[in-house]
Structure formats: C-alpha cells, structure tokens
Design an enzyme around this catalytic site. Structure first.
Site, PDB file in Angstrom:
ATOM      1  N   ASN A  91       1.400   0.063  -6.862  1.00 18.61           N
ATOM      2  CA  ASN A  91       0.233   0.478  -6.069  1.00 18.61           C
ATOM      3  C   ASN A  91      -0.600   1.551  -6.759  1.00 18.61           C
ATOM      4  O   ASN A  91      -1.465   2.168  -6.137  1.00 18.61           O
ATOM      5  CB  ASN A  91       0.653   0.999  -4.690  1.00 18.61           C
ATOM      6  CG  ASN A  91       0.623  -0.075  -3.616  1.00 18.61           C
ATOM      7  OD1 ASN A  91       1.011   0.172  -2.474  1.00 18.61           O
ATOM      8  ND2 ASN A  91       0.161  -1.277  -3.923  1.00 18.61           N
TER       9      ASN A  91
ATOM     10  N   THR B  87       3.313   4.054  -0.949  1.00 17.20           N
ATOM     11  CA  THR B  87       2.875   2.680  -1.154  1.00 17.20           C
ATOM     12  C   THR B  87       2.689   1.958   0.178  1.00 17.20           C
ATOM     13  O   THR B  87       3.108   2.440   1.238  1.00 17.20           O
ATOM     14  CB  THR B  87       3.898   1.897  -2.004  1.00 17.20           C
ATOM     15  OG1 THR B  87       5.080   1.677  -1.227  1.00 17.20           O
ATOM     16  CG2 THR B  87       4.255   2.661  -3.268  1.00 17.20           C
ATOM     17  N   CYS B  88       2.101   0.783   0.114  1.00 17.89           N
ATOM     18  CA  CYS B  88       1.856   0.009   1.330  1.00 17.89           C
ATOM     19  C   CYS B  88       3.056  -0.853   1.716  1.00 17.89           C
ATOM     20  O   CYS B  88       2.980  -1.649   2.650  1.00 17.89           O
ATOM     21  CB  CYS B  88       0.616  -0.871   1.157  1.00 17.89           C
ATOM     22  SG  CYS B  88       0.715  -2.035  -0.207  1.00 17.89           S
ATOM     23  N   ASP B  89       4.180  -0.693   1.013  1.00 15.32           N
ATOM     24  CA  ASP B  89       5.389  -1.461   1.292  1.00 15.32           C
ATOM     25  C   ASP B  89       6.217  -0.728   2.350  1.00 15.32           C
ATOM     26  O   ASP B  89       6.541   0.454   2.194  1.00 15.32           O
ATOM     27  CB  ASP B  89       6.203  -1.617   0.012  1.00 15.32           C
ATOM     28  CG  ASP B  89       7.256  -2.694   0.118  1.00 15.32           C
ATOM     29  OD1 ASP B  89       7.820  -2.855   1.219  1.00 15.32           O
ATOM     30  OD2 ASP B  89       7.525  -3.379  -0.884  1.00 15.32           O
ATOM     31  N   SER B  90       6.601  -1.429   3.400  1.00 16.20           N
ATOM     32  CA  SER B  90       7.315  -0.787   4.508  1.00 16.20           C
ATOM     33  C   SER B  90       8.739  -0.382   4.150  1.00 16.20           C
ATOM     34  O   SER B  90       9.353   0.417   4.865  1.00 16.20           O
ATOM     35  CB  SER B  90       7.338  -1.707   5.732  1.00 16.20           C
ATOM     36  OG  SER B  90       7.994  -2.924   5.416  1.00 16.20           O
TER      37      SER B  90
END
Length: 398
Positions: free
Chosen positions: A384, A344-347
């Site tokens: 996502n 996902t684009c979540d860090s």
C-alpha cells in the site's frame, strides 16, 4: 511524477540526514530528538547500538562455542557493524543477498550457508566468495553442493537434523531436517565428499526450555555412535530467547550450561562447536516509533502494522512493551489495554495486544514499541506504499 514524489520525500528528511551518521544511520541521543525531526507519514525504525553491543559481548563471552550471528534477524549494516565490533566473527547466512552484504562489510568473516535448500547459482556464487560451509538435509541438496563447487575438497558439510522440541514459541520442525533414519544414510554419503562433516539442528525460535538443546545433542551423539561415521563439527543452531511481556525465559547462562553439559555428557567435546544467535543479540536493541492517526475506543490506528515492523505483534500475537510520547515528552499516568490497527487497507492488519499505554492516548501521539530489533525491520514490506520510513541510530540510556 515518481521523481517528484521521491524528491519531496528526500526534502522532508533532509534535517535527519544532516546529522552525524552511525554506519550510515542518522545518529540521535534521545527519542525526543527523533520525533522532532520526523516530517513524514511513515514510522521510524530505531537501532540502539549500545544495547546490541552489550548483548553481543555478553553472548560471545559466555558462549561455549563459536558465535555465528543469524543475519536474518536484522541485516542492517549498522547492526552488523556493531556486532562485528563487539567480537562476532562468524555469520549464519541464508541467501546470496546476505552473503554479498556480509562479504562487502567483512571480507574475512566466516560465513556458513545454513539454509538447507539453495539454488545452484547461489552455491556457485557463494563458493566463489569464499563460503566453504553448507547445510543440507536431503541427498539431492548434497548432490547440488558437490556439483556446483566442482567437487571441491575443502568443503564443510552440515547435515541438518529434525529434533524433538517442546519449548519453542515458533516450532521449526516439518519444513527442514532429516529424520534419524534418513540421517544415517546421508552421513555415510557425505563423509567421503567433504573435508569436514558436521551435524546441526534448530530447536525452534524463542525456545523457553534449555533442556531442548541437550535432547537434540543426545540425538546427534546417538547418530554418531550408531553410524560410526567420523564427525568434526556440531552446530546447535539458534532459538535463544529474550524477554517479552508474557514470556520470561530462563537466564541465558542456563542455555550455555545445558549445551556445555550435554556436549560433555555425550562425549562430543572433541567436535568444534557453534551457536547461531539472532534474536538474542538484537531484539532489545531496536524499536519502532509509530504515530497514532486515529483512536476508536480502545483501538489505535497506527502508521505501522503487520505489513511493517509489527508482524510478530499481529501474526503470532506477541505482546511488546510500549511507551507513549507527546510533543517530544514521555506521557505517564494510569494505563489501559489497547489494540492496534496498521495503516494498510487490509483488515488482517491488526494487532490484538493487549498493549498497555496511558489512558489518554490520542491522535498525533507516538507509540514506542520496544523490542523490535529482531525481525522488525527485516519483515517490513511496502504494501500500500507504507513502511518506507527512516532508520536511525539512538545512543541513550533508555
């Protein structure tokens, strides 16, 4: 557009679903077979029924009381069917979704609604489906149960206590459980309202100290002695641990022995006794196959992560055993420590590890994360648009 995407997803998986099925899951006999069939962007959830069956039979044979499988650990029908066939006839359920699933598969199963806080609608529906045992830890919850079952005379009520626990990887105190003072009043209130009164507790998930169960049983015994209230049942909850890298618990038999000895010592052998294993039955019977999409030094970007089946690897930072596959073959060689990023684009989609893999791990390889049969598949989201991969059954010799 959505229909076209779904059709494409179905087409890519057609080979897998032409295979024989194990209670609805495509059946394979090797990891290589699974990888050869994969043509999708997502990871693959692997269920090993032979391992789950062996763990369940062992638990049933050794348990000093009735076994109630905690459905939350892994509610996949193939898992539940395997556990049922291994001799488990009772289930710890926490929601209407779990109740309806178990009822649809095993109409004669005993279900205990052990979530201490339930909606009125779920209490009514559960009673209509034959559920008679309910947990509570507050007077308002007790009132709800009595009202929504129409003052039924066949209820089993479990008062949940809040025990002291020192050996759990996940402490569960604070959200649920009555204190000793609260429990005394609740026992007196509940006794006239039910056919069977019980006490229950949960020492915490992945409990590493068997004596924690004995301590909680002693608290229950003291309450019974102080109040003089007749109690019929004792449910000592879950928390039975499994081995993960860095966590090696005592043998399961030590837990059985500690529970049985405490029940005898406290003079509670006349009570019906129940245990609620979850992780202990299914953890070793599941894995995830995640593909490496990119390597950046010692960090591997996978197509699974904390929003998928690797929640426990990210949030509590548990380590799991791992193996590397390339072109359907197990990769061996000198190992190094790696960390993982999810897709996902979540860090925060990050798993520190360390996870030990061959030093030459590269894009396109598959990482087999072992020991995710409990709370792996259960925790998966579709954040996502990821984590929609297939669920397969694997019968092999590991």
């Amino acid at each position: 557009m959505a229909h076209a995407l779904q059709s494409e997803r179905s087409r890519r998986r057609v080979n897998a679903y032409r295979r024989a099925l194990y209670h609805g899951a495509p059946l394979y006999h090797s990891v290589a077979e699974i990888i050869g069939d994969v043509a999708d962007d997502d990871s693959v959830h692997v269920i090993r029924p032979n391992v789950i069956a062996e763990r369940a039979r062992t638990f049933v044979a050794g348990s000093p009381g009735e076994v109630l499988f905690a459905v939350k650990a892994n509610p996949h029908p193939a898992v539940l069917q395997t556990i049922w066939e291994a001799g488990v006839r009772g289930f710890d359920v926490a929601s209407m979704g779990e109740i309806e699933l178990v009822h649809s598969l095993f109409p004669t199963a005993r279900m205990c609604f052990m979530h201490p806080i339930k909606s009125r609608q779920s209490i009514r529906r559960a009673y209509a489906l034959g559920v008679r045992d309910y947990a509570f830890d507050h007077i308002d919850e007790l009132t709800k149960i009595v009202e929504e079952t129409g003052g039924a005379k066949d209820l089993g009520l479990f008062l949940r206590l809040s025990p002291r626990s020192s050996g759990a990887a996940y402490a569960l105190a604070g959200k649920f459980g009555a204190t000793v003072m609260e429990a005394q009043l609740l026992m007196e209130k509940a006794r006239p309202l039910c056919d069977r009164l019980g006490l229950t507790f949960h020492v915490g998930s992945q409990c590493m100290i068997p004596e924690d169960y004995a301590s909680a049983i002693a608290i229950a015994a003291e309450l019974i002695s102080v109040t003089g209230v007749k109690v019929d049942m004792l449910d000592v909850g879950g928390g039975y641990p499994v081995t993960y890298p860095g966590m090696t618990p005592p043998p399961l038999q030590d837990y059985f022995d500690a529970i049985e000895a405490a029940v005898k010592k406290e003079g509670l052998t006349h009570l019906s006794l129940a245990l609620e294993p979850g992780r202990a039955l299914v953890a070793d019977g599941g894995a995830t196959l995640a593909r490496i999409e990119m390597r950046r030094d010692q960090m591997l970007y996978l197509n699974d992560g904390v929003y998928g089946s690797l929640f426990d690897a990210g949030t509590p930072r548990w380590r799991f055993s791992t193996r590397l596959w390339r072109d359907g073959k197990l990769v061996e060689g000198d190992e190094e420590a790696f960390g993982f990023f999810g897709p996902t684009c979540d860090s925060i989609d990050r798993m520190e590890g360390p996870f030990m893999l061959p030093a030459n791990a590269q894009e396109g390889d598959w990482v087999e994360v072992i020991g995710l049969g409990a709370y792996g598949l259960t925790m998966t989201t579709q954040f996502n648009g990821f984590h929609q991969g297939p669920i397969v059954a694997l019968i092999d010799n590991l």
